[in-house]
Design an enzyme around this catalytic site. Structure first.
Site, short mmCIF file in Angstrom:
data_model
loop_
_atom_site.label_atom_id
_atom_site.label_comp_id
_atom_site.label_asym_id
_atom_site.label_seq_id
_atom_site.Cartn_x
_atom_site.Cartn_y
_atom_site.Cartn_z
N SER A 166 0.82 -1.15 -0.05
CA SER A 166 -0.08 0.08 -0.22
C SER A 166 1.01 1.25 -0.09
O SER A 166 0.26 2.38 -0.57
CB SER A 166 -1.11 0.13 1.26
OG SER A 166 -0.04 -0.15 2.51
N HIS A 179 -1.39 5.66 6.47
CA HIS A 179 -0.67 5.80 5.52
C HIS A 179 -0.19 7.31 4.84
O HIS A 179 -0.84 8.20 5.59
CB HIS A 179 -1.55 5.19 4.19
CG HIS A 179 -1.52 3.54 4.38
ND1 HIS A 179 -2.69 3.13 5.08
CD2 HIS A 179 -0.90 2.76 3.74
CE1 HIS A 179 -2.33 1.76 4.93
NE2 HIS A 179 -1.48 1.36 4.09
#
Length: 269
Positions: A44, A251
């Site tokens: 990711s 993230h």
């Protein structure tokens, strides 16, 4: 008469050798010139989860137009660009489903991988929902996995990359610290837990960097570029917990991709 034949033979032999050497050099030069494609692999953090602007054809993988591989390719125009990084990818996922575009024409490969193997998503879920004791136990299990299992998984993956793209320069990028310690956050995880999570990132980076070096790959450390921009800083480049888009939690933002990851990859490539 005999001298004439000998001279002709020597001349023909010299010509044949010259043609062979020239042909080999030309073939080598052509091979080197052809190895200019770029393939972006990984999880990711390479896909750009958290950066938004996701590519419609990659709904499951959440590949972002703002991810560092896309930004680099846009700036450098490689002869080909294949964006295979995918949300949640482990080393086995990359090995099984992302290596297809690699070939002798691949000149550059980027990858982040290992965080999903070590179960960081589950660790963060445990830390947020189950308290400090359960969180520290989950972090300890992740450490054990990094020491016992992850190195072998990385070896198998890195070896496969080298075999499929023997001319490629491979850049393995690490992970940033999640938290600025003694930062601006009010409530949430304890300072002890935040510090333990950062140490887990350090351990993951150390394991990954060692395996990368042993395979002749370049390791790109992003901790310095993210320094001062972790969660709990004044200008974070990482998303904290987001209940409306849980997958994006922890993230990099679009700025984290362009200012945190991209400069490190550009310098390493």
């Amino acid at each position: 008469m005999r001298k004439s034949r000998i001279a002709a033979y020597v001349s023909s032999l010299a010509l044949a050798v010259a043609c062979t050497v020239t042909g080999a050099a030309t073939a080598q030069s052509s091979s080197e010139e052809a190895a200019t494609g770029y393939v972006a692999l990984g999880d990711s953090y390479s896909a750009g989860v958290g950066a938004g602007s996701y590519i419609g054809s990659s709904v499951d993988c959440l590949r972002s137009r703002r991810a560092y591989p896309v930004l680099w390719a846009r700036a450098h125009s490689p002869s080909s660009f294949s964006f295979r990084a995918c949300n949640g990818a482990r080393t086995t996922d990359v090995l099984r489903s992302q290596l297809g575009p690699l070939s002798s024409r691949t000149g550059l490969v980027s990858i982040t991988v290992g965080g999903s193997d070590a179960g960081f998503a589950d660790v963060m879920t445990t830390c947020v929902l189950q308290g400090s004791h359960a969180c520290l136990s989950a972090i300890s299990r992740a450490h054990s996995y990094m020491d016992s299992t992850l190195p072998g998984n990385l070896d198998r993956l890195y070896g496969a990359i080298s075999r499929k793209a023997p001319a490629a320069h491979v850049v393995v990028l690490g992970y940033p610290h999640l938290y600025k310690l003694k930062g601006d956050c009010v409530g949430g995880l304890s300072e002890t837990v935040r510090s333990a999570l950062n140490r887990a990132v350090n351990h993951l980076n150390a394991v990954t960097a060692k395996r990368a070096a042993d395979h002749g790959f370049t390791f790109g450390d992003v901790r310095d570029t993210f320094s001062g921009h972790e969660i709990c800083s004044g200008r974070p480049w990482l998303r904290s917990i987001n209940l409306l888009a849980v997958t994006e939690s922890y993230h990099p933002t679009a700025t984290g991709q362009s200012h945190g990851y991209l400069p490190v990859f550009a310098d390493a490539s």
